[in-house]
Enzyme design. Structure first.
Site, PDB file in Angstrom:
ATOM      1  N   HIS A  41       0.833  -1.206   0.000  1.00 36.77           N
ATOM      2  CA  HIS A  41       0.000   0.000   0.000  1.00 36.77           C
ATOM      3  C   HIS A  41       0.865   1.252   0.000  1.00 36.77           C
ATOM      4  O   HIS A  41       1.611   1.503   0.941  1.00 36.77           O
ATOM      5  CB  HIS A  41      -0.912   0.009   1.228  1.00 36.77           C
ATOM      6  CG  HIS A  41      -2.018   1.010   1.143  1.00 36.77           C
ATOM      7  ND1 HIS A  41      -3.234   0.713   0.575  1.00 36.77           N
ATOM      8  CD2 HIS A  41      -2.091   2.298   1.519  1.00 36.77           C
ATOM      9  CE1 HIS A  41      -4.020   1.786   0.623  1.00 36.77           C
ATOM     10  NE2 HIS A  41      -3.336   2.777   1.195  1.00 36.77           N
ATOM     11  N   ASP A  43       0.336   5.519  -1.134  1.00 41.63           N
ATOM     12  CA  ASP A  43      -0.646   6.530  -1.547  1.00 41.63           C
ATOM     13  C   ASP A  43      -0.055   7.642  -2.400  1.00 41.63           C
ATOM     14  O   ASP A  43      -0.619   8.745  -2.446  1.00 41.63           O
ATOM     15  CB  ASP A  43      -1.308   7.127  -0.304  1.00 41.63           C
ATOM     16  CG  ASP A  43      -2.448   6.264   0.215  1.00 41.63           C
ATOM     17  OD1 ASP A  43      -3.433   6.103  -0.514  1.00 41.63           O
ATOM     18  OD2 ASP A  43      -2.358   5.765   1.343  1.00 41.63           O
ATOM     19  N   GLU A 144      -8.800   1.477  -2.638  1.00 41.46           N
ATOM     20  CA  GLU A 144      -8.922   1.537  -1.188  1.00 41.46           C
ATOM     21  C   GLU A 144     -10.286   2.078  -0.776  1.00 41.46           C
ATOM     22  O   GLU A 144     -10.477   3.272  -0.617  1.00 41.46           O
ATOM     23  CB  GLU A 144      -7.819   2.412  -0.584  1.00 41.46           C
ATOM     24  CG  GLU A 144      -7.825   2.377   0.936  1.00 41.46           C
ATOM     25  CD  GLU A 144      -6.758   3.252   1.562  1.00 41.46           C
ATOM     26  OE1 GLU A 144      -6.471   3.055   2.754  1.00 41.46           O
ATOM     27  OE2 GLU A 144      -6.223   4.136   0.871  1.00 41.46           O
ATOM     28  N   HIS A 171     -13.177   1.917   3.543  1.00 50.67           N
ATOM     29  CA  HIS A 171     -12.187   2.807   4.136  1.00 50.67           C
ATOM     30  C   HIS A 171     -12.746   3.140   5.523  1.00 50.67           C
ATOM     31  O   HIS A 171     -13.229   2.245   6.212  1.00 50.67           O
ATOM     32  CB  HIS A 171     -11.922   4.042   3.263  1.00 50.67           C
ATOM     33  CG  HIS A 171     -10.698   4.789   3.692  1.00 50.67           C
ATOM     34  ND1 HIS A 171     -10.753   6.012   4.314  1.00 50.67           N
ATOM     35  CD2 HIS A 171      -9.378   4.455   3.629  1.00 50.67           C
ATOM     36  CE1 HIS A 171      -9.523   6.410   4.613  1.00 50.67           C
ATOM     37  NE2 HIS A 171      -8.668   5.477   4.208  1.00 50.67           N
ATOM     38  N   HIS A 217      -9.050  -1.934   7.365  1.00 49.28           N
ATOM     39  CA  HIS A 217     -10.125  -0.945   7.546  1.00 49.28           C
ATOM     40  C   HIS A 217     -11.492  -1.538   7.887  1.00 49.28           C
ATOM     41  O   HIS A 217     -12.443  -0.771   8.069  1.00 49.28           O
ATOM     42  CB  HIS A 217     -10.286  -0.057   6.309  1.00 49.28           C
ATOM     43  CG  HIS A 217      -9.243   1.009   6.163  1.00 49.28           C
ATOM     44  ND1 HIS A 217      -9.281   2.193   6.861  1.00 49.28           N
ATOM     45  CD2 HIS A 217      -8.123   1.073   5.411  1.00 49.28           C
ATOM     46  CE1 HIS A 217      -8.243   2.942   6.531  1.00 49.28           C
ATOM     47  NE2 HIS A 217      -7.509   2.271   5.654  1.00 49.28           N
ATOM     48  N   HIS A 238      -2.365  -3.108   4.660  1.00 51.57           N
ATOM     49  CA  HIS A 238      -1.604  -2.173   5.506  1.00 51.57           C
ATOM     50  C   HIS A 238      -2.211  -2.140   6.914  1.00 51.57           C
ATOM     51  O   HIS A 238      -2.875  -1.199   7.300  1.00 51.57           O
ATOM     52  CB  HIS A 238      -1.519  -0.783   4.871  1.00 51.57           C
ATOM     53  CG  HIS A 238      -2.827  -0.109   4.561  1.00 51.57           C
ATOM     54  ND1 HIS A 238      -3.809  -0.692   3.809  1.00 51.57           N
ATOM     55  CD2 HIS A 238      -3.303   1.112   4.902  1.00 51.57           C
ATOM     56  CE1 HIS A 238      -4.833   0.135   3.698  1.00 51.57           C
ATOM     57  NE2 HIS A 238      -4.552   1.252   4.362  1.00 51.57           N
ATOM     58  N   ASP A 307       2.297   2.062   3.873  1.00 50.04           N
ATOM     59  CA  ASP A 307       1.342   3.178   3.890  1.00 50.04           C
ATOM     60  C   ASP A 307       2.036   4.520   3.658  1.00 50.04           C
ATOM     61  O   ASP A 307       1.561   5.560   4.112  1.00 50.04           O
ATOM     62  CB  ASP A 307       0.557   3.206   5.206  1.00 50.04           C
ATOM     63  CG  ASP A 307      -0.844   3.796   5.049  1.00 50.04           C
ATOM     64  OD1 ASP A 307      -1.204   4.200   3.932  1.00 50.04           O
ATOM     65  OD2 ASP A 307      -1.572   3.870   6.058  1.00 50.04           O
TER      66      ASP A 307
END
Length: 414
Positions: A41, A43, A144, A171, A217, A238, A307
């Protein structure tokens, strides 16, 4: 004189410490040259939207300094494969989540086209290894948040065709078919006691497609339901160990054991708040999560899920993607064997991916699930009801007919 002696002693200690670490780092880099580091993961695509509105022509990933991730850091960090996150916030739910998610998928494709010497777009376990042999970073996409598909199996399938290879079921918001981790904190109500019937349909359709199911999540209830019903191994892209840091985004020991039974993988998150449950952390604290998961469920369920570029606080020693080899060296210093390290680096994820692909291949004769979510589960002012048997026009007509019949009966009775 005393000052010189103290300084000399400090230098000797520093040199000794550095020399002691060098064999572990040398070994770490050797292992990373043999097995791809696969991170679950990152971003960076969201940072490209936030900072540049996805205008890649305004960005040079060779020199970008406002992110945890750029090309020099990727090279230094020996990043073999990356699941880039196609993330859009929960406030897009019921609005433009699908459009924005498609734009995030698009920016990953364009990133690979702009830097073909660094990135190779990948959609399979084989392509990860192909890219690794070419000394490129295999670039995969994970979406995600289930809000990104707008409760549509057709949208899920379309995103798969565009190269998406995992979906994080939620999420930090409930969807019309799954509860998110905040429910376990008591700050949000459960809407489905885990998964709704449509949520269970979606799990089976993901198995049919060969799309990895990501349980980062979600609530513990969702974790357990999916682990019970999925035909394929699952991932936590993650998340860290709840027993080390009791944050509801982390994975409890009983779930770790079920992941082992399912042959899945938990990819450890580096965010300070999930590592130490505080604002600060050190590299050794992250290694503690690796050690704990290994102790509870074995080295065969562990992976890396940093992450990066999705969090604001990272441990000392893991400040950006270039620093990951230091964590590998720390695991070796703690007594991890070469095979255990290679399992965590990428072999575990490759196993999960390969098994998901095998399940997909075994289900080739199964038709796609085309039963939509019930309209009353998703009804809102921004959604039309075209195609549903009781669409808005039909409902309106039936209601008017009922009203007219009622009035006629009243007149007749009187």
């Amino acid at each position: 004189m005393l000052t010189k002696v103290v300084l000399a002693s400090c230098v000797v200690l520093w040199v000794s410490s550095t020399s002691a670490q060098e064999p572990f780092m040398t070994r770490a880099l050797q292992l990373m040259s043999e097995t791809p580091l696969i991170d679950g993961h990152n971003d960076l695509p969201w940072q490209l939207r936030k900072q540049f509105n996805n205008e890649l022509n305004k960005v040079d990933l060779h020199t970008l300094q406002t992110t945890h991730t750029n090309i020099p850091k990727i090279k230094q960090g020996r990043l073999g494969a990356q699941f880039w996150s196609a993330y859009v916030p929960c406030d897009t739910q019921y609005k433009d989540a699908v459009r924005q998610t498609l734009e995030q998928i698009d920016v990953v494709h364009r990133m690979c086209l702009k830097y073909p010497e660094t990135f190779m777009f990948a959609t399979s376990s084989q392509e990860i290894m192909d890219a690794f042999r070419m000394n490129k970073t295999a670039s995969l996409i994970g979406v995600e948040g289930g809000h990104s598909i707008d409760s549509s199996l057709g949208t899920l399938r379309t995103m798969y065709h565009l190269g998406v290879r995992y979906l994080t079921l939620t999420h930090s918001c409930n969807t019309p078919w799954a509860d998110n981790w905040l429910v376990d904190t008591g700050s949000e109500p459960s809407e489905h006691n885990g998964l709704s019937p449509f949520g269970k349909q979606l799990i089976l359709e993901m198995n049919r497609l060969g799309m990895l199911i990501d349980l980062a999540h979600v609530t513990v209830a969702v974790m357990n339901q999916v682990l019970d019903m999925s035909k394929a191994p699952v991932i936590f892209s993650h998340s860290s160990a709840y027993s080390v840091c009791p944050h509801k985004r982390n994975v409890p020991d009983d779930v770790l054991r079920k992941v082992k039974e399912k042959r899945g993988v938990v990819m450890v998150n580096f965010y300070n708040d999930y590592v130490t449950c505080s604002k600060t952390a050190k590299l050794s604290d992250v290694a503690d999560h690796f050690d704990h998961i290994k102790k509870v469920a074995g080295a065969d369920i562990i992976g890396f899920g940093g992450d990066y570029d999705g969090v604001t606080r990272l441990p000392e020693g893991l400040e950006d993607v270039s620093k990951v080899p230091s964590l590998v060296a720390e695991l070796l210093r703690r007594g991890w064997t070469d095979e255990e390290v290679k399992a965590a680096l990428g072999n575990n994820l490759l196993r999960v991916f390969t098994e998901a692909e095998s399940i997909r291949d075994s289900l080739k004769a199964t038709d796609p699930d085309d039963v939509p979510i019930p309209y009353d589960a998703v009804q809102n002012p921004c959604r039309t009801s075209h195609g549903y048997a009781g669409d808005a026009g039909a409902v309106h007509s039936v209601s008017m007919l009922t009203l007219l019949l009622t009035l006629a009966l009243q007149v007749w009775v009187h």
